[in-house]
Design an enzyme around this catalytic site. Sequence first.
Site, PDB file in Angstrom:
ATOM      1  CG  ASP A   1      -1.855  -1.107   1.196  1.00  0.00           C
ATOM      2  OD1 ASP A   1      -1.961  -1.754   0.242  1.00  0.00           O
ATOM      3  OD2 ASP A   1      -2.889  -0.980   1.965  1.00  0.00           O
TER       4      ASP A   1
ATOM      5  CB  SER B   1     -11.247   6.221  -0.866  1.00  0.00           C
ATOM      6  OG  SER B   1     -10.729   7.036  -2.041  1.00  0.00           O
ATOM      7  CG  LEU B   2     -11.396   7.864   4.567  1.00  0.00           C
ATOM      8  CD1 LEU B   2     -11.231   7.447   5.751  1.00  0.00           C
ATOM      9  CD2 LEU B   2     -12.363   8.968   4.624  1.00  0.00           C
TER      10      LEU B   2
ATOM     11  CD  GLU C   1     -14.613   4.592  13.545  1.00  0.00           C
ATOM     12  OE1 GLU C   1     -14.244   4.287  12.417  1.00  0.00           O
ATOM     13  OE2 GLU C   1     -15.661   5.305  14.007  1.00  0.00           O
TER      14      GLU C   1
ATOM     15  CE  LYS D   1      -7.042   3.692   5.314  1.00  0.00           C
ATOM     16  NZ  LYS D   1      -7.408   2.309   4.672  1.00  0.00           N
TER      17      LYS D   1
ATOM     18  CG  ASP E   1      -4.690  -3.677   5.399  1.00  0.00           C
ATOM     19  OD1 ASP E   1      -5.492  -3.330   4.304  1.00  0.00           O
ATOM     20  OD2 ASP E   1      -3.617  -3.982   5.252  1.00  0.00           O
TER      21      ASP E   1
ATOM     22  CD  GLU F   1     -12.390  -2.339   5.736  1.00  0.00           C
ATOM     23  OE1 GLU F   1     -13.227  -1.608   5.502  1.00  0.00           O
ATOM     24  OE2 GLU F   1     -11.324  -2.271   5.041  1.00  0.00           O
TER      25      GLU F   1
ATOM     26  CE1 TYR G   1     -20.879   7.881   7.312  1.00  0.00           C
ATOM     27  CE2 TYR G   1     -20.133   6.886   5.367  1.00  0.00           C
ATOM     28  CZ  TYR G   1     -20.910   7.990   5.861  1.00  0.00           C
ATOM     29  OH  TYR G   1     -20.962   9.132   5.274  1.00  0.00           O
TER      30      TYR G   1
ATOM     31  CE  LYS H   1      -3.274   4.389   3.567  1.00  0.00           C
ATOM     32  NZ  LYS H   1      -2.940   3.531   2.717  1.00  0.00           N
TER      33      LYS H   1
ATOM     34  CB  CYS I   1      18.205 -33.691  -2.766  1.00  0.00           C
ATOM     35  SG  CYS I   1      17.728 -33.657  -1.006  1.00  0.00           S
TER      36      CYS I   1
ATOM     37  CB  CYS J   1      19.069 -37.800   0.080  1.00  0.00           C
ATOM     38  SG  CYS J   1      18.203 -37.224  -1.309  1.00  0.00           S
TER      39      CYS J   1
ATOM     40  CB  CYS K   1      14.175 -34.166  -3.213  1.00  0.00           C
ATOM     41  SG  CYS K   1      15.077 -35.720  -2.503  1.00  0.00           S
TER      42      CYS K   1
ATOM     43  CB  CYS L   1      15.158 -37.613   0.863  1.00  0.00           C
ATOM     44  SG  CYS L   1      15.924 -35.931   1.650  1.00  0.00           S
TER      45      CYS L   1
HETATM   46  S1  IVH Z   1     -14.524   5.390   7.215  1.00  0.00           S
HETATM   47  C1  IVH Z   1     -16.588   8.146   4.203  1.00  0.00           C
HETATM   48  N1  IVH Z   1     -13.338   4.009   9.270  1.00  0.00           N
HETATM   49  O1  IVH Z   1     -10.259   2.531   4.827  1.00  0.00           O
HETATM   50  C2  IVH Z   1     -15.751   7.626   5.195  1.00  0.00           C
HETATM   51  N2  IVH Z   1     -12.792   3.531   6.917  1.00  0.00           N
HETATM   52  O2  IVH Z   1     -10.044   4.816   2.344  1.00  0.00           O
HETATM   53  C3  IVH Z   1     -15.707   6.026   5.013  1.00  0.00           C
HETATM   54  N3  IVH Z   1     -11.509   1.599   6.487  1.00  0.00           N
HETATM   55  O3  IVH Z   1     -12.139   1.903   1.864  1.00  0.00           O
HETATM   56  C4  IVH Z   1     -14.534   5.358   5.531  1.00  0.00           C
HETATM   57  N4  IVH Z   1     -11.292   1.188   8.694  1.00  0.00           N
HETATM   58  O4  IVH Z   1     -12.822   0.469   3.959  1.00  0.00           O
HETATM   59  C5  IVH Z   1     -13.691   4.229   7.930  1.00  0.00           C
HETATM   60  N5  IVH Z   1     -12.626   2.635  10.738  1.00  0.00           N
HETATM   61  C6  IVH Z   1     -12.723   2.949   9.359  1.00  0.00           C
HETATM   62  C7  IVH Z   1     -12.174   2.060   8.299  1.00  0.00           C
HETATM   63  C8  IVH Z   1     -12.160   2.720   7.116  1.00  0.00           C
HETATM   64  C9  IVH Z   1     -10.709   0.591   7.378  1.00  0.00           C
HETATM   65  C10 IVH Z   1     -11.214   1.596   5.201  1.00  0.00           C
HETATM   66  C11 IVH Z   1     -12.456   1.860   4.347  1.00  0.00           C
HETATM   67  C12 IVH Z   1     -12.227   2.681   2.987  1.00  0.00           C
HETATM   68  C13 IVH Z   1     -10.791   3.116   3.495  1.00  0.00           C
HETATM   69  C14 IVH Z   1     -10.684   4.496   3.465  1.00  0.00           C
END
Ligand code: IVH
Length: 673
Positions: free
Chosen positions: A35, A84-85, A115, A117, A119, A175, A228, A315, A409, A412, A427, A432
């Site tokens: 990532d 996405s964020l 919170e 994030k 994965d 998630e 959410y 991140k 090998c 052996c 092998c 062996c």
């Molecule tokens: S909030 C509009 N909270 O991270 C707000 N996202 O780019 C929507 N993710 O694709 C996201 N943990 O799948 C939020 N505690 C969390 C998260 C979370 C993982 C992922 C989510 C999204 C990406 C954000």
Amino acid sequence: MKPTSNIKKRAEKLRETIRYHDKKYYDEAAPEISDFEYDRIYRELKDLEERCPSLKTKDSPTQRLAETTGKHFKTIPHRVPMLSLDNTYSFDELKEFDERVQKGLGGEKYEYVCELKIDGVSIELVYLKGELAHAVTRGDGEKGDDVLANVRNIPGLPVKLKGSSVPDRVEIRGEVFFTRKDFEAINEEREEAELPLFANPRNTASGTLKTIDPAEAAQKPLHILLYYVFSPGKLPFGAQEDSLEWLQKMGFPEDEHYRLCKTIDQVHGYCEEYQARRGKIGFDCDGVVLKINRFDQREKLGTTSKIPRWAIAYKFPAQKAETTLKDITLQVGRTGAITPVAELEPVLLEGTTVSRATLHNEDEIKRKDLRIGDKVLVEKGGLVIPKVLQPFPEKRTGKEKVFKMPPTCPVCGSKLEREEGEAAWRCENAACEAQVERRIRHFGGRDAMDIRGAGPAVVKQLLDEKLIRDYADLYSLTELQVAELERKAEKSAQNLVGQIEDSKGRTLGRLLFALGIRHVGVHVAEILASHHKDIWALSKASEEELSVIDGIGPIVSRSIVVFFSKPANIKIIKKLEKSGVNLKRLKEEEPSGEQPFLGKTFVFTGELKGYTRSEAEGLVKKLGAKAAGSVSKLTSYVVAGEAAGSKLKKAKKLGIEVLTEDGFETLVKKYKG
Ligand code: IVH
């Protein structure tokens, strides 16, 4: 600024690279870069486009989300796009974000909810009139796949929302993920079955969500956390913190990690705390998401075309380090597969010293162009097994050596072979020493005959002292011979003879797995056992007969027939039979159509009077449940026998239903009818 032709070329190259990796990540669930690396490329393109706006084409990956949806599922539009964020790796940028928020809210007081994030794989649950109606993947952000059948069995996920204050339509995003422990167990099983390993828990979760057969997905211990909630109707709360509490009240799994923060400094503290703890929380998380708590303030701040202005992801820095690839050694597996191993200059990563990493196979070394003596980048990535990501060719001195697979090998000396289409050199000498040792260790393994005392050191010693030559010889060990080992202070050898004796009564499924037939993992072995009354019946089955069994493909069938066609294998099975090892299907392995416990997880603790641990586990498994070794929030029942200890305590703490042995019997009877 007007772009030069070089800048134009660079932007085009970046776009192409991003598109390629989007496809790998979203469509194939097989990312090739981290990532961190992806973010770097994405940022470079974004920066270029910002400096030279004429570069911003409509089809640039910065302007839209990667397009993807699978074919096996119904495509459903997201009523509200799944955005996405914005993300950052720097605290300074978090401060800048906070300043923008302050300005946007014109001096109002505000709070953040922090919170983790996670994965994992994002999912949108749609509840209609309180009932779970869809579970949609993110897809291209506008529409995704409805994978409801694979999601509804996730333990702890309510299919009905309780209470009267629930609007007709509620959308809940979160998630789906695997814990690291479960991920490792899945990979261990795949390794046994010689299936390609999953790269990480996230890919595994993604693959599981897209599984065609929901019963297969239900066998995997997926987890879910929601973060959410929104609705076109009126929700009984107006802030993130309250929504998380509401989720818990509705029966969703609890997020134990979120925190309300009043200032950006508190947010900073939270990020640092979890950055340090990330290895210990049990699942992969790659950062922190901070969100404005109050919904009305979120609305005030609004959303740009692609990202909300009320949230940002911080991140964690990647857990990578540079070190030297000192050597590449070879390991011989139980089936003779040769695995190259990177011997590294020890380096500290995420609190542990990394000195070895698997390189999988020869092609992988070639693909990465790794040379002995290279400076390399290693990653721990939350996984227990570290990975060598890439060499630094610019740091070469000319003394580095290209790795060449030896023709023989290393243990052996027999000639190595590589079958067409296979990645591994092998092998082929079944005698062996390395293979023999690994086969015996596998035979006594936890999911096989479960002979706890037969660990690696004991097996090695038994072989070195010529007390055994194969796994069937374990059954002729005497107390006296083992006493000798004990005298040598092999603590784990204590009571070995007793354990070996106990293992004679294991299920046919365990025995079949223990034999180490290629492509036969725990699950396949259980299927085979349920379809054959004993090992001799299986040994006579033809490829055609085997491949009609649900869950047994042509490769497995072929491998079984080949195994039983070898006189040496028949000889060793006869030897086991003579020693009194069970070769018959046990009652609990008989096929059953009913799976009333599907999706439930049992943990047995303490001593049961009427069953051994493996009998009790076999019983619930037959009814569709999973048997786990440790208690978590996702455990459905803890069955506590005599002298139950910490697991019982934990169950009580988590409010998990505890059954006595009698209670357990009643429950089973009720379902078995
Ligand atoms: S909030 C509009 N909270 O991270 C707000 N996202 O780019 C929507 N993710 O694709 C996201 N943990 O799948 C939020 N505690 C969390 C998260 C979370 C993982 C992922 C989510 C999204 C990406 C954000």
